[in-house]
Write an enzyme that holds these catalytic residues in place. Structure first.
Site: not given
Ligand code: NAP
Length: 316
Positions: A178, A233, A235, A264, A282
């Site tokens: 965003r 990676i 959801r 899942e 996952h």
């Molecule tokens: P983070 O630091 O909060 O980063 C999230 C990013 O997504 C931010 O840059 C944010 O930027 C962007 N974002 C938020 N809302 C958005 C939207 N509506 N459209 C487009 N971009 C958007 O989170 P993180 O720690 O990197 O983790 C991200 C996600 O990875 C988690 O929420 C989780 O679902 C997933 N994850 C998966 C695993 C796995 O095992 N596969 C493990 C850990 C995490 P803006 O606010 O500027 O949009």
């Protein structure tokens, strides 16, 4: 925290469970038969002040309503998409997650999946094990990863860690989120479709919420195209899985490396015969090191809560 009643929703980590058992009054939800969970929760409700869930088992409105003494939900995950945050805010229930400590592992897996998908590493391994190298000769040629344009949806903690890693492979980095940031070497695209059209590998790394559900839809997959590779990676519900399967089966998408799925542990069986996909269950944060650090963060948040200290990683 000996007096803190904690409901653990599923057996997610042996060290976390052992420490919760040692330091709190632990109630294990899975000790009740699944058809008697409501009665089980009711019988413990007055003493349960904390719930610990994870990426698969969250806290919905019904569970919150069943727990009148609930004060805190400490999730063993960074994503909080399975927690009814609005309801928690309404009830004054605190929510914590486990950011940062898992970032490196999830970013490592994203890059690993991209390389594994393009270079067909699992397929080549199966080729050797099946004795085909000896009987049929050399394995098929594959596609280079170095230098490919990598598009990242969500350049947050994990997205930035992916960007840093792929820069070492001489990959130009593009992103969509965003907010446009002032990164000198990363190119911002204002829509996911434009990002996909200008990327060879598209990585999903944003949180799951109402705006990002199916953020990768048919139009995005078409823009990524028959040579493009999707890496998820984030959801499962970030991607319209039916459209993804159709695009892969029809050859309209080049390939996919997938850690997370819409339902899942059910994975569409249509993906199994395809040799342009790499599927993992996952496991983004699933290393000994990271899971222990996540457990310590859950425990640290609960300790802070009972001691009336600031929470380490508050969400609500
Ligand atoms: P983070 O630091 O909060 O980063 C999230 C990013 O997504 C931010 O840059 C944010 O930027 C962007 N974002 C938020 N809302 C958005 C939207 N509506 N459209 C487009 N971009 C958007 O989170 P993180 O720690 O990197 O983790 C991200 C996600 O990875 C988690 O929420 C989780 O679902 C997933 N994850 C998966 C695993 C796995 O095992 N596969 C493990 C850990 C995490 P803006 O606010 O500027 O949009």
């Amino acid at each position: 925290m000996e007096s803190l009643g904690v409901l653990l929703l599923n057996p997610m980590n042996a060290y976390l469970e052992q420490e919760l058992d040692r330091r709190c009054k632990l109630v294990r939800l899975w000790e009740s038969p699944s058809d008697r969970r409501a009665d089980f929760v009711r019988s413990h409700a007055v003493s349960i002040r904390a719930v610990v869930g994870n990426a698969s088992n969250g806290v919905d409105a019904a569970l919150i309503d069943a727990l009148p003494a609930l004060e805190i939900v400490a999730s063993f995950s960074v994503g909080v998409d399975r927690i009814d945050l609005a309801k928690c805010r309404e009830r004054g229930i605190r929510v914590t997650n486990t950011p940062d400590v898992l970032t490196d592992d999830v970013a490592d897996l994203a890059v690993g999946l991209a390389i594994a998908t393009l270079r067909k590493i699992p397929q080549a391994d199966r080729y050797v094990r099946a004795g085909l190298w000896k009987n049929k000769g050399d394995f098929t040629l594959t596609t280079r990863f170095s230098g490919k344009r990598v598009g990242i949806i969500g350049l947050g903690r994990i997205g930035l860690a992916v960007a840093k890693r792929v820069e070492a492979f001489d990959c130009p980095v593009n992103y969509y989120q965003r907010t446009k940031q002032a990164y000198p070497s990363y190119t911002y695209y204002p829509t996911v479709v434009e990002l996909a059209a200008n990327s060879d590998v598209l990585v999903v790394a944003c949180p799951l919420n109402a705006q990002t559900r199916h953020i990768v839809n048919r139009e995005v997959l078409e823009a990524l195209g028959p040579k493009g590779v999707l890496i998820n990676i984030g959801r499962g519900p970030h991607v319209d899985e039916a459209e993804l399967v159709a695009a892969l089966v029809d050859g309209r998408l080049g390939g996919a490396g997938i850690d997370v799925f819409e339902d899942e542990p059910n994975v569409p069986e249509a993906l199994f015969p395809l040799d342009n996909v790499v599927l993992v269950p996952h496991v983004g944060s699933a290393t000994h090191e990271t899971r222990n650090a996540m457990a310590d963060l859950v425990l640290g948040n609960l300790e802070a809560h009972v001691s009336n200290k600031p929470l380490l990683t508050p969400v609500v």
